[in-house]
Design an enzyme around this catalytic site. Structure first.
Site, short mmCIF file in Angstrom:
data_model
loop_
_atom_site.label_atom_id
_atom_site.label_comp_id
_atom_site.label_asym_id
_atom_site.label_seq_id
_atom_site.Cartn_x
_atom_site.Cartn_y
_atom_site.Cartn_z
N CYS A 183 -5.03 9.23 -41.16
CA CYS A 183 -5.48 8.06 -41.92
C CYS A 183 -4.56 6.85 -41.67
O CYS A 183 -4.56 6.30 -40.59
CB CYS A 183 -5.57 8.44 -43.40
SG CYS A 183 -6.46 7.26 -44.43
N HIS A 184 -3.79 6.42 -42.67
CA HIS A 184 -2.84 5.32 -42.50
C HIS A 184 -1.48 5.83 -41.97
O HIS A 184 -0.62 5.03 -41.63
CB HIS A 184 -2.62 4.58 -43.82
CG HIS A 184 -3.77 3.73 -44.23
ND1 HIS A 184 -4.93 4.25 -44.78
CD2 HIS A 184 -3.95 2.39 -44.17
CE1 HIS A 184 -5.76 3.26 -45.05
NE2 HIS A 184 -5.21 2.12 -44.69
#
Length: 180
Positions: free
Chosen positions: A113-114
């Site tokens: 994800c991030h």
């Protein structure tokens, strides 16, 4: 019969604001396959709080303070996402040094994800095939990575995924890297 990851130790580097499912779900899968996981954090408290959908989630116990963690004690590193978690860790010199040590040692580094933001600040993204949450794409490309829209991208010992829906493929890719 031995489990596929028996004897493998995985550090999970996180702080407050990690995406709940991106820490707890891979942790559960990896432990189910026989690995030992340790949540490592620069947080001063004995637990860190996750982010779940649109609000704070549950607390997760910190197994080892970052100041006491040695990358040599682990076989791989997992970097969960969530916006706040990697954004906080990417300005922590000790967190970046911890991540860099895994990269230099050629150990698997898995970011979802991030979480790949941390690969930018450690130099691990440059020249590599990666994926991430869509909003991180431009940052990764500007850092010299080649971004792909796939559930799990493996480039050597670097493993990246886009989002919580990719957790099964992400965890499987990390397991295969540990079995290699």
């Amino acid at each position: 019969m031995a489990q596929r990851l028996e004897g493998k130790k995985i550090a999970i580097l996180a702080t407050h604001g990690f995406e709940q499912s991106e820490l707890t779900d891979p942790k559960k899968l990896l432990e189910g396959w026989g690995a030992t996981t340790r949540v490592v954090s620069p947080a001063k408290e004995g637990s860190i709080k996750g982010w779940k959908e649109k609000d704070w989630g549950e607390e997760v116990t910190v197994d080892q303070p970052l100041a006491d963690a040695n990358p040599d004690d682990f076989d791989a590193l997992l970097l969960p996402g969530g916006q706040m978690n990697p954004d906080t860790l990417r300005i922590d010199a000790s967190a970046l040094a911890f991540i860099e040590a895994f990269g230099k040692a050629g150990k698997p580094v898995a970011a979802i994800c991030h979480g790949p933001w941390l690969l930018i600040d450690t130099g691990l993204a440059k020249g590599r095939q990666v994926t991430s949450w869509p909003s991180v794409r431009r940052d990764l490309e500007n850092a010299g990575a080649q971004w792909r829209d796939e559930e799990a991208v493996v480039d050597g010992t670097l493993i990246t995924s886009r989002k919580p829906d990719d957790i099964p493929a992400f965890s499987e890719a990390l397991a295969k890297a540990l079995e290699a």
